[in-house]
Design a protein around this motif. Structure first.
Motif, PDB file in Angstrom:
ATOM      1  N   LEU A   1      38.245   0.565  46.538  1.00 55.16           N
ATOM      2  CA  LEU A   1      38.629   1.929  46.873  1.00 55.16           C
ATOM      3  C   LEU A   1      39.033   2.679  45.606  1.00 55.16           C
ATOM      4  O   LEU A   1      39.831   2.165  44.806  1.00 55.16           O
ATOM      5  CB  LEU A   1      39.809   1.921  47.856  1.00 55.16           C
ATOM      6  N   ALA A   2      38.488   3.873  45.442  1.00 55.98           N
ATOM      7  CA  ALA A   2      38.903   4.772  44.354  1.00 55.98           C
ATOM      8  C   ALA A   2      39.560   5.995  44.976  1.00 55.98           C
ATOM      9  O   ALA A   2      39.149   6.474  46.049  1.00 55.98           O
ATOM     10  CB  ALA A   2      37.712   5.189  43.499  1.00 55.98           C
ATOM     11  N   THR A   3      40.594   6.499  44.327  1.00 58.90           N
ATOM     12  CA  THR A   3      41.250   7.735  44.770  1.00 58.90           C
ATOM     13  C   THR A   3      41.318   8.705  43.590  1.00 58.90           C
ATOM     14  O   THR A   3      41.433   8.287  42.432  1.00 58.90           O
ATOM     15  CB  THR A   3      42.673   7.469  45.285  1.00 58.90           C
ATOM     16  N   VAL A   4      41.228   9.980  43.909  1.00 57.58           N
ATOM     17  CA  VAL A   4      41.404  11.032  42.897  1.00 57.58           C
ATOM     18  C   VAL A   4      42.504  11.953  43.409  1.00 57.58           C
ATOM     19  O   VAL A   4      42.374  12.537  44.495  1.00 57.58           O
ATOM     20  CB  VAL A   4      40.097  11.821  42.657  1.00 57.58           C
ATOM     21  N   THR A   5      43.581  12.079  42.637  1.00 54.54           N
ATOM     22  CA  THR A   5      44.686  12.967  42.994  1.00 54.54           C
ATOM     23  C   THR A   5      44.544  14.259  42.199  1.00 54.54           C
ATOM     24  O   THR A   5      44.621  14.250  40.961  1.00 54.54           O
ATOM     25  CB  THR A   5      46.039  12.309  42.698  1.00 54.54           C
ATOM     26  N   ALA A   6      44.323  15.376  42.922  1.00 56.12           N
ATOM     27  CA  ALA A   6      44.132  16.681  42.287  1.00 56.12           C
ATOM     28  C   ALA A   6      45.462  17.241  41.812  1.00 56.12           C
ATOM     29  O   ALA A   6      46.536  16.783  42.231  1.00 56.12           O
ATOM     30  CB  ALA A   6      43.466  17.645  43.267  1.00 56.12           C
ATOM     31  N   PRO A   7      45.441  18.261  40.935  1.00 57.19           N
ATOM     32  CA  PRO A   7      46.696  18.853  40.454  1.00 57.19           C
ATOM     33  C   PRO A   7      47.584  19.399  41.568  1.00 57.19           C
ATOM     34  O   PRO A   7      48.806  19.437  41.423  1.00 57.19           O
ATOM     35  CB  PRO A   7      46.209  19.983  39.531  1.00 57.19           C
ATOM     36  N   ASP A   8      46.997  19.820  42.708  1.00 51.95           N
ATOM     37  CA  ASP A   8      47.818  20.346  43.806  1.00 51.95           C
ATOM     38  C   ASP A   8      48.321  19.254  44.737  1.00 51.95           C
ATOM     39  O   ASP A   8      48.945  19.549  45.760  1.00 51.95           O
ATOM     40  CB  ASP A   8      47.037  21.399  44.606  1.00 51.95           C
ATOM     41  N   GLY A   9      48.058  17.984  44.425  1.00 56.59           N
ATOM     42  CA  GLY A   9      48.528  16.877  45.246  1.00 56.59           C
ATOM     43  C   GLY A   9      47.515  16.366  46.253  1.00 56.59           C
ATOM     44  O   GLY A   9      47.763  15.336  46.915  1.00 56.59           O
ATOM     45  N   THR A  10      46.393  17.060  46.429  1.00 59.05           N
ATOM     46  CA  THR A  10      45.366  16.593  47.368  1.00 59.05           C
ATOM     47  C   THR A  10      44.762  15.293  46.859  1.00 59.05           C
ATOM     48  O   THR A  10      44.409  15.170  45.680  1.00 59.05           O
ATOM     49  CB  THR A  10      44.258  17.653  47.506  1.00 59.05           C
ATOM     50  N   ARG A  11      44.638  14.321  47.767  1.00 58.37           N
ATOM     51  CA  ARG A  11      44.014  13.039  47.414  1.00 58.37           C
ATOM     52  C   ARG A  11      42.677  12.917  48.144  1.00 58.37           C
ATOM     53  O   ARG A  11      42.580  13.193  49.341  1.00 58.37           O
ATOM     54  CB  ARG A  11      44.914  11.867  47.804  1.00 58.37           C
ATOM     55  N   THR A  12      41.641  12.526  47.410  1.00 61.97           N
ATOM     56  CA  THR A  12      40.337  12.209  48.005  1.00 61.97           C
ATOM     57  C   THR A  12      40.097  10.724  47.806  1.00 61.97           C
ATOM     58  O   THR A  12      40.379  10.162  46.742  1.00 61.97           O
ATOM     59  CB  THR A  12      39.219  13.040  47.353  1.00 61.97           C
ATOM     60  N   LEU A  13      39.567  10.077  48.886  1.00 58.83           N
ATOM     61  CA  LEU A  13      39.352   8.619  48.883  1.00 58.83           C
ATOM     62  C   LEU A  13      37.868   8.304  48.963  1.00 58.83           C
ATOM     63  O   LEU A  13      37.125   8.969  49.700  1.00 58.83           O
ATOM     64  CB  LEU A  13      40.074   7.963  50.069  1.00 58.83           C
ATOM     65  N   TYR A  14      37.445   7.275  48.235  1.00 54.72           N
ATOM     66  CA  TYR A  14      36.045   6.854  48.156  1.00 54.72           C
ATOM     67  C   TYR A  14      36.021   5.345  48.410  1.00 54.72           C
ATOM     68  O   TYR A  14      36.452   4.550  47.558  1.00 54.72           O
ATOM     69  CB  TYR A  14      35.478   7.181  46.772  1.00 54.72           C
ATOM     70  N   GLY A  15      35.540   4.940  49.629  1.00 58.89           N
ATOM     71  CA  GLY A  15      35.627   3.529  50.029  1.00 58.89           C
ATOM     72  C   GLY A  15      34.306   2.800  50.019  1.00 58.89           C
ATOM     73  O   GLY A  15      33.228   3.403  49.994  1.00 58.89           O
ATOM     74  N   HIS A  16      34.450   1.445  50.027  1.00 54.81           N
ATOM     75  CA  HIS A  16      33.331   0.502  50.090  1.00 54.81           C
ATOM     76  C   HIS A  16      32.479   0.504  48.810  1.00 54.81           C
ATOM     77  O   HIS A  16      31.266   0.226  48.862  1.00 54.81           O
ATOM     78  CB  HIS A  16      32.444   0.782  51.314  1.00 54.81           C
ATOM     79  N   LEU A  17      33.096   0.830  47.680  1.00 57.24           N
ATOM     80  CA  LEU A  17      32.334   0.890  46.435  1.00 57.24           C
ATOM     81  C   LEU A  17      31.870  -0.494  45.993  1.00 57.24           C
ATOM     82  O   LEU A  17      32.548  -1.512  46.208  1.00 57.24           O
ATOM     83  CB  LEU A  17      33.183   1.526  45.322  1.00 57.24           C
ATOM     84  N   ARG A  18      30.714  -0.488  45.366  1.00 52.72           N
ATOM     85  CA  ARG A  18      30.224  -1.743  44.788  1.00 52.72           C
ATOM     86  C   ARG A  18      30.894  -2.013  43.450  1.00 52.72           C
ATOM     87  O   ARG A  18      31.194  -3.176  43.114  1.00 52.72           O
ATOM     88  CB  ARG A  18      28.712  -1.671  44.600  1.00 52.72           C
ATOM     89  N   ALA A  19      31.142  -0.964  42.668  1.00 53.42           N
ATOM     90  CA  ALA A  19      31.761  -1.117  41.348  1.00 53.42           C
ATOM     91  C   ALA A  19      32.403   0.205  40.955  1.00 53.42           C
ATOM     92  O   ALA A  19      32.049   1.274  41.459  1.00 53.42           O
ATOM     93  CB  ALA A  19      30.728  -1.550  40.302  1.00 53.42           C
TER      94      ALA A  19
END
Length: 237
Positions: free
Chosen positions: A165-183
């Motif tokens: 799982l990768a997450t990206v936290t934006a400057p305004d606090g919004t988090r986006t999640l990216y699941g089931h990644l191979r690498a």
């Protein structure tokens, strides 16, 4: 001849000489004066004096009619000849500014994969989720580049359900999640929207290669990513 006679003779000769001299002078001077008069007349006829109009007579009808007959004053004519302001310039400039702002806003966001299309939507029930689906699924093949949707900071972890799982936290606090990644491509650190952060796979609780994507505006509670993306000019469908 006696002396007095000689003196008288000399005086007479001098008088005759003076009379002859005056006659000669007049004979020369009078034609010259006449010539000058002819020349002056020729010059006057070639260059007549400027015409001076007679003083204007009062207009009939009294002061009111005289005022109406006068031409407009220059300052009044200037005021009446001014063109109205171009009222379309400001709205056009405002529209241009809004379009540029929308384009700049769109550049700050990206779809998580280059090819849109969904295989599962938000809130969908199913046997693969403990309650309801908390995101949307993109049915992409394994190894598809996964892109950061916003600017922000990347974090990565292993999760039993999400797999890699990768997450990206934006400057305004919004988090986006990216699941089931191979690498992963980026384990942690700053990232720009549209930058590759990893590659799709089928790790964790998954039945096949795809990308699971979530949006959490407060950092914790997931919302439907479709309207969130649409508000930012991106259509994942």
């Amino acid at each position: 001849m006696v002396p007095s006679s000689r003196a008288a003779a000399r005086a007479e000769r001098r008088a005759r000489a003076r009379s002859a001299t005056r006659t000669a002078v007049l004979a020369v001077a009078l034609p010259s004066v006449a010539a000058l008069g002819v020349f002056a007349a020729a010059v006057a006829s070639a260059h007549p004096p400027p015409h001076r109009p007679p003083s204007a007579a009062p207009l009939p009808g009294g002061p009111d009619r005289q005022a109406a007959a006068r031409p407009e004053l220059p300052d009044r004519a200037d005021r009446t000849s001014r063109q109205p302001a171009d009222l379309t310039a400001e709205p056009a400039a405002r529209r241009t500014g809004e379009e540029e702002q929308a384009a700049a806003s769109a550049r700050r966001f990206s779809l998580p994969v280059a090819r849109p299309g969904l295989s599962a939507v938000f809130g969908e029930p199913g046997a693969h989720w403990s309650a309801r689906h908390t995101g949307i699924d993109f049915p992409v093949s394994s190894g598809t580049p996964v892109l950061a949707v916003t600017d922000g900071a990347v974090g990565t972890q292993w999760h039993p359900a999400y797999g890699r799982l990768a997450t990206v936290t934006a400057p305004d606090g919004t988090r986006t999640l990216y699941g089931h990644l191979r690498a992963y491509r980026i384990l942690r650190g700053p990232v720009r929207a549209g930058e590759v952060i990893g590659w799709s796979g089928s790790t964790g609780n998954s039945t096949g290669p795809h990308l699971h994507f979530e949006v959490r505006p407060d950092g914790e509670t997931p919302v439907d990513p479709v309207p969130w993306l649409l508000e930012r000019g991106l259509d994942p469908r």
